[in-house]
Design a protein around this motif. Structure first.
Motif, short mmCIF file in Angstrom:
data_model
loop_
_atom_site.label_atom_id
_atom_site.label_comp_id
_atom_site.label_asym_id
_atom_site.label_seq_id
_atom_site.Cartn_x
_atom_site.Cartn_y
_atom_site.Cartn_z
N GLN A 70 -10.17 20.62 8.42
CA GLN A 70 -10.30 19.35 7.50
C GLN A 70 -9.57 18.11 8.50
N ARG A 71 -8.88 18.53 9.37
CA ARG A 71 -8.10 17.63 10.34
C ARG A 71 -8.12 18.23 11.75
N ARG A 72 -9.13 18.24 12.55
CA ARG A 72 -9.43 18.77 13.96
C ARG A 72 -8.64 18.18 14.90
N ASP A 73 -8.29 16.76 14.77
CA ASP A 73 -7.56 16.21 15.94
C ASP A 73 -6.01 16.21 15.61
N ALA A 74 -5.68 16.56 14.35
CA ALA A 74 -4.16 16.39 14.04
C ALA A 74 -3.65 17.49 13.35
N TRP A 75 -4.50 18.58 13.13
CA TRP A 75 -4.01 19.71 12.17
C TRP A 75 -2.76 20.22 12.54
N ALA A 76 -2.66 20.30 14.05
CA ALA A 76 -1.49 21.09 14.37
C ALA A 76 -0.19 20.37 14.17
N ASP A 77 -0.18 19.22 14.25
CA ASP A 77 0.98 18.32 13.93
C ASP A 77 1.33 18.31 12.58
N ASP A 78 0.45 18.79 11.52
CA ASP A 78 0.23 18.58 10.07
C ASP A 78 1.08 20.05 10.03
N TRP A 79 0.46 21.01 10.71
CA TRP A 79 1.13 22.24 10.24
C TRP A 79 2.62 22.59 10.53
N VAL A 80 2.84 21.98 11.89
CA VAL A 80 4.42 22.30 12.32
C VAL A 80 5.28 21.49 11.51
N ALA A 81 4.60 20.34 10.89
CA ALA A 81 5.57 19.63 10.09
C ALA A 81 5.92 20.26 8.78
N LEU A 82 5.07 21.39 8.33
CA LEU A 82 5.48 22.05 7.19
C LEU A 82 6.83 23.02 7.37
N PRO A 83 7.73 22.62 6.58
CA PRO A 83 9.11 23.51 6.64
C PRO A 83 9.09 24.92 6.48
N ALA A 84 9.61 25.78 7.24
CA ALA A 84 9.49 27.21 7.11
C ALA A 84 10.29 27.43 5.96
N GLU A 85 11.06 26.81 5.53
CA GLU A 85 11.95 27.15 4.11
C GLU A 85 12.86 25.84 3.55
N PRO A 86 13.26 25.77 2.58
CA PRO A 86 13.04 26.64 1.56
C PRO A 86 11.58 26.58 1.10
N GLU A 87 10.98 27.55 0.06
CA GLU A 87 9.69 27.50 -0.19
C GLU A 87 9.17 26.40 -1.16
N GLU A 88 10.26 25.84 -1.75
CA GLU A 88 9.73 24.75 -2.75
C GLU A 88 9.42 23.53 -2.00
N ALA A 89 10.31 23.26 -0.93
CA ALA A 89 10.06 22.13 -0.19
C ALA A 89 8.67 22.25 0.77
N ARG A 90 8.35 23.52 1.16
CA ARG A 90 7.22 23.94 2.07
C ARG A 90 6.09 23.80 0.95
N ALA A 91 6.10 24.36 -0.32
CA ALA A 91 5.10 23.93 -1.26
C ALA A 91 4.54 22.56 -1.57
N ARG A 92 5.63 21.79 -1.64
CA ARG A 92 5.36 20.12 -1.75
C ARG A 92 4.84 19.55 -0.73
N ALA A 93 5.27 19.82 0.76
CA ALA A 93 4.74 19.34 1.69
C ALA A 93 3.45 19.75 1.84
N PHE A 94 3.06 20.79 1.57
CA PHE A 94 1.26 21.34 1.70
C PHE A 94 0.63 20.62 0.72
N ALA A 95 1.18 20.38 -0.64
CA ALA A 95 0.57 19.78 -1.41
C ALA A 95 0.06 18.21 -1.06
N ASP A 96 1.34 17.67 -0.64
CA ASP A 96 1.09 16.30 -0.33
C ASP A 96 0.13 16.08 0.79
N LEU A 97 -0.09 17.13 1.70
CA LEU A 97 -1.21 16.88 2.98
C LEU A 97 -2.53 16.39 2.30
N PHE A 98 -2.79 17.00 1.08
CA PHE A 98 -4.28 16.72 0.65
C PHE A 98 -4.35 15.28 0.25
#
Length: 628
Positions: free
Chosen positions: A551-579
């Protein structure tokens, strides 16, 4: 409008079917009873051409879960059809005084058939006009015959039908054009003149002389015979027997049907049958019965055909009869398995036939076994056809419009089967078959394939649920026997500011519609689909990561690194917000997930979240049993 009350006929143990004024579309799975309804109409009304080719027989009697060897004491012993006809103009019923009902706005005719006892050949057939107990039950049979039908059977090989040596299709058309005797005689005289010209052609005369040489040698010693070449005695039958319909695109020369596609040949066959609609002007009401017209027709032609039938029915109701003229009304009834045929009209024209399995209670009053061997009296599962007319559900016009717009846009099979899986969007619809193959056994997978999977592209499930789950006021049955909804919790309960509880609202709707957990369930996550996939299993993480790379070939790595490892709720919200932030298409993301999973192989399965698994397992559980 016409209402049919059908008892003891094949799968129709005791059912009422309401036909709409213009066009009624009968939909449902195989063996649901659509053709049985059509045959019931054919028994209850006269054929338009007067040539009846369908007759009641012993095997038509409904079997109440009985083995082939015999009936039980509580089985029906006769078949009963009742046709009730109403008109917006009461004066249309003036010719049916004997059949007029107490409400003075409808007429009815009842046909009863009692099969012959064992060893006899003829059953007993009786008619009754109106709701009466008089001894003279059908005092005006001529009035009853003012209501007729024209039957168009399911087509399998129209080219063969049209090329039949009998020439009956063309003959029927010609005969209708030449109803006057003088016109017939003039036509035959003209044909004979043309035949005489052909007979005098030199080649035919030479052929006769050639045969004459041998015949002279064989007969001149006794009674000398003379040969001639000519046509058989001229009649409409003999002329049309030699004719064949031809077909080709406008602008080209018509050619033999064997060189035409089956679809256009089918339309040509229909056209020859539909010429009989001109004879509808010789009946008050003609029920045009069309079975499975979609055979060999591509979707656009299916829609055009339905438009034509709708138009013919509408035109017939605009016709004004003068004096004792026939009313000439046309009412169309169509059976179909095609969404393109069905969605050419509104859902309010649908009658949904369902095949219900019912195991009758043992020991109930009247269920004593007949004196038959035990092997023949064991109780078998009973299947009954049940009909639900959408118009009779009392739904608001806004709900019907919403459903019609959806069906028109998607050609969905929403109303075609007993199981329905409603989803929010295309991503869930893409993943559902892959998840089903992963978690279901063979029998469950077969039931999944028989389930209508319907992505509504939104969250407003209410109009669809009301159509599927509202009970028919008469029978108490619904269009759907099982409905599962898969939806998102959208972080409800995780955010104090959010007040929307969609799963709870849907359960409240089920309660309003009296749909128990056996009939309808909602399966919801806490967040949205993609975060739930992320949390479902650690084996999903690399698949989701690779799909996001697409979906984001040039910037995917930065997006993924930005996902917090924990807690789970924050991670879920951050991933949903990416879309939403990057306008990523969830359908494309789901496609990429499955493609990456397939490249990895069996060990790379995408693991479904629990709510999704639970929904698939429930909607594909064993066959529903009707408690009625």
């Amino acid at each position: 409008m016409c209402q049919l009350e059908l008892k003891g006929f094949r799968s129709l143990a005791d059912e009422t079917v309401t036909l709409q004024r213009g066009v009624t579309v009968l939909v449902g799975e195989n063996n649901a009873g659509k053709s049985n309804v059509m045959d019931a109409i054919r028994h209850l009304t006269e054929p338009l051409d007067g040539k009846r080719d369908l007759h009641l027989q012993r095997d038509d009697l409904y079997r109440d879960g009985c083995p082939a060897e015999g009936h039980r004491a509580d089985c029906p012993r006769s078949i009963e059809f009742v046709g009730r006809y109403t008109s917006r103009n009461v004066s249309d019923l003036a010719s049916y005084n004997q059949a007029l009902n107490a409400d003075r706005t409808s007429i009815s005719y009842r046909l009863t058939y009692t099969p012959p006892p064992t060893g006899s050949q003829r059953g007993e057939l009786s008619w009754q006009a109106g709701e009466t107990d008089t001894a003279d039950q059908d005092p005006e049979p001529a009035a009853r015959k003012r209501i007729r039908h024209l039957y168009l059977p399911p087509l399998r090989d129209a080219r063969r039908e049209l090329a039949s040596s009998t020439g009956s299709r063309i003959q029927h058309v010609v005969e209708r054009l030449l109803k006057d005797k003088d016109e017939q005689q003039s036509f035959i005289a003209d044909v004979e003149k043309q035949f005489q010209i052909i007979e005098e052609m030199p080649t035919l005369s030479a052929a006769a002389e050639h045969v004459q040489k041998g015949l002279t040698r064989l007969t001149e010693g006794a009674h000398h015979q003379q040969v001639g070449v000519g046509f058989a005695e001229t009649s409409l039958a003999s002329v049309t027997r030699a004719l064949r319909l031809r077909l080709e695109q406008v602008g080209l020369d018509p050619r033999d049907l064997a060189q035409s596609g089956l679809g256009y040949a089918n339309l040509l066959f229909m056209a020859t049958v539909l010429t009989q609609l001109q004879d509808a002007a010789e009946a008050d009401l003609t029920l045009l019965l069309v079975e499975e017209p979609e055979a060999h027709l591509h979707p656009q032609l299916q829609t055009i055909l339905m438009d034509y039938l709708v138009e013919e029915a509408a035109k017939s109701h605009q016709r004004e009869a003068v004096g004792d003229e026939w009313l000439g009304r046309i009412q169309v009834v169509v059976t179909t398995h095609s969404p393109h045929i069905a969605t050419a009209v509104g859902p309010e024209s649908f009658v949904v036939l369902q095949r219900h399995r019912r195991v009758p209670e043992e020991g109930k009053e009247g269920s004593e076994k007949e004196a038959l061997p035990e092997a023949t009296t064991a109780r078998l599962p009973e299947y009954r056809s049940k009909a639900v007319a959408v118009r009779g559900l009392g739904l608001k016009d806004a709900s019907l419009r919403r459903v019609r717009q959806y069906l028109n846009a998607t050609r969905s099979t929403l109303l075609f089967g007993p199981r329905v899986l409603l989803l929010e969007g295309i991503a869930e619809a893409i993943l559902a078959p892959a998840f089903a193959e992963q978690i279901l056994d063979r029998a469950g997978m077969q039931r999944f394939r028989g389930t209508a999977v319907v992505p509504i592209d939104g969250v407003d499930f209410e109009p669809y649920l009301r159509v599927l789950l509202t009970k028919d006021p008469g029978s108490g049955h619904r269009i759907a026997q099982q409905v599962a909804v898969i939806t998102d919790g959208d972080f409800f309960g995780l955010d104090e500011k959010r007040k929307v509880d969609r799963p709870g609202d849907l359960r409240d709707l089920f309660t309003e519609l009296e749909a128990s957990d056996d009939v309808a369930r909602v399966y919801a996550n806490r967040t949205t689909l993609e975060p739930e996939l992320l949390a479902a299993d650690e084996r999903n993480v690399p698949l989701l990561q690779e799909a996001w790379r697409n979906q984001r070939r040039d910037a995917w790595a930065d997006d993924w690194v930005a996902l917090p490892a924990e807690p789970e709720e924050a991670r879920a919200r951050a991933f949903a917000d990416l879309f939403g932030k990057h306008k990523a298409r969830k359908g494309d993301f789901a496609q990429d997930l499955l493609e990456i999973s397939a490249q990895i192989g069996p060990d790379g399965h995408l693991i479904p979240p629990k709510y999704f698994r639970d929904a698939l397992e429930w909607i594909t559980q064993g066959e529903p049993v009707d408690a009625r």
